[in-house]
Design a protein around this motif. Structure first.
Motif, short mmCIF file in Angstrom:
data_model
loop_
_atom_site.label_atom_id
_atom_site.label_comp_id
_atom_site.label_asym_id
_atom_site.label_seq_id
_atom_site.Cartn_x
_atom_site.Cartn_y
_atom_site.Cartn_z
N GLU A 1 7.85 49.20 18.67
CA GLU A 1 8.08 49.37 17.23
C GLU A 1 8.38 48.03 16.58
O GLU A 1 9.20 47.25 17.07
CB GLU A 1 9.23 50.34 16.98
N GLY A 2 7.69 47.74 15.49
CA GLY A 2 7.81 46.46 14.81
C GLY A 2 6.64 45.54 15.08
O GLY A 2 6.55 44.46 14.49
N ALA A 3 5.73 45.98 15.96
CA ALA A 3 4.57 45.15 16.29
C ALA A 3 3.58 45.06 15.13
O ALA A 3 2.80 44.11 15.05
CB ALA A 3 3.87 45.71 17.52
N GLN B 1 0.25 48.42 7.41
CA GLN B 1 -0.90 48.58 8.31
C GLN B 1 -0.80 49.87 9.10
O GLN B 1 -1.74 50.66 9.14
CB GLN B 1 -1.00 47.40 9.27
N ILE B 2 0.34 50.09 9.75
CA ILE B 2 0.60 51.31 10.49
C ILE B 2 2.04 51.74 10.19
O ILE B 2 2.98 51.07 10.62
CB ILE B 2 0.43 51.11 12.02
N ALA C 1 1.27 50.55 17.88
CA ALA C 1 0.05 51.20 18.36
C ALA C 1 0.43 52.46 19.14
O ALA C 1 1.60 52.68 19.46
CB ALA C 1 -0.75 50.24 19.24
N GLY C 2 -0.56 53.27 19.45
CA GLY C 2 -0.32 54.51 20.18
C GLY C 2 0.00 54.28 21.64
O GLY C 2 -0.47 53.32 22.27
N THR C 3 0.79 55.18 22.21
CA THR C 3 1.11 55.18 23.64
C THR C 3 0.34 56.32 24.31
O THR C 3 -0.21 57.19 23.62
CB THR C 3 2.61 55.40 23.86
#
Length: 289
Positions: free
Chosen positions: A236-238, A243-244, A249-251
């Motif tokens: 989280e925070g990437a 943007q998202i 991104a998804g895991t």
């Protein structure tokens, strides 16, 4: 209170027989693992690279995963895979048409002149552009048609009673996204795949076979290596909120959960549905969804 009141029963896939194309890597591997480790009777994983399939079987460590070398763009290869499964067990309940490629990007920096845009996009090989549709959409169609007989037999087999046989295609939020992030060929081919499954959902009604679509957002796989840079993208925070919204991104769990929903009694009333799992990305992107 029904037998499905418990969440454990509601999302149960015990006894299901499934086929996952591209099941040896990326999202296909996550989905194979979700089924295999949650009680599937058998999961046949199809792919071109034998060593990748065998590595996936070893990694999952379950004796219910069966690797089958198969090029889904080849009709004879599809027939051979169907024949093997028919001889081995005789039916399937679920087909996951997951194989896909990224295609040519043709990326153009923002603010480029119209000349630069024209040159960059015109340099994309027509063959590469068309091949993206061939793998991402045409092969999904022929894979589905090849397995219709086994899906029909799955409806007549009483070992799995959590819903009628179905096809699930792995499409993408790129099929709705009007902002090009992975190339025109990829987005357009996935839009075609999404529409194809909606049409099949209607077309296959008389045969009691369902069709649904999984539309993932950004997941770290072989297809997205060019889109992800820097630190762990699933942390989280990437990614910024604009943007998202989930900021990551998804895991694996983010695709396993929606798949188990559609594959189990929980999703048995779904037909022609698109299930988005994108961390809210389409909510901050010009989109047609």
């Amino acid at each position: 209170m029904t037998a499905y009141s418990s969440a454990i029963n509601l999302f149960d896939v015990t006894g299901i027989v499934a086929v996952v194309t591209g099941g040896g890597s990326g999202l296909g591997l996550f989905m194979t693992r979700a089924l295999a480790t949650n009680g599937a009777k058998k999961v046949y994983i199809l792919g071109r690279r034998k060593h990748v399939l065998e590595q996936a079987v070893a990694e999952i460590g379950q004796d219910n995963v069966v690797p089958l070398q198969c090029d889904v763009t080849n009709q004879e290869a599809l027939k051979s895979a169907v024949a093997f499964i028919e001889e081995d067990i005789g039916y399937i309940n679920l087909l996951i048409a997951n194989s896909g490629i990224a295609g040519p990007s043709g990326s153009v920096p923002p603010g480029s002149s119209i000349t630069h845009v024209q040159e960059a996009l015109f340099e994309i090989s027509m063959q590469d552009f068309t091949n993206t549709f061939h793998v991402n959409c045409t092969a999904v169609f022929y894979t589905t048609i090849a397995f219709l007989g086994l899906l029909d037999k799955g409806n007549n087999n009483q070992s799995y009673r959590n819903g009628r046989s179905q096809v699930i295609a792995t499409s993408s939020i790129g099929s709705f996204n009007r902002r090009i992030t992975a190339g025109f060929a990829y987005g357009a081919s996935k839009a075609a795949t999404t529409m194809l499954l909606k049409v099949l959902a209607t077309y296959l009604v008389p045969y009691r076979i369902r069709a649904n679509i999984l539309c993932p957002g950004l997941f770290p796989t072989d297809l997205t290596t060019d889109l992800i840079h820097g630190k762990d993208p699933t942390e989280e925070g990437a990614f910024p909120l604009d943007q998202i919204p989930a900021e990551r991104a998804g895991t694996p769990e983010d695709i396993m959960g929606p798949l188990l929903y559609l594959a189990s009694r929980a999703g048995a009333y779904c037909n022609g549905n698109c299930v988005l799992t994108d961390g809210g990305r389409l909510s901050v992107t010009p989109a047609t969804y």
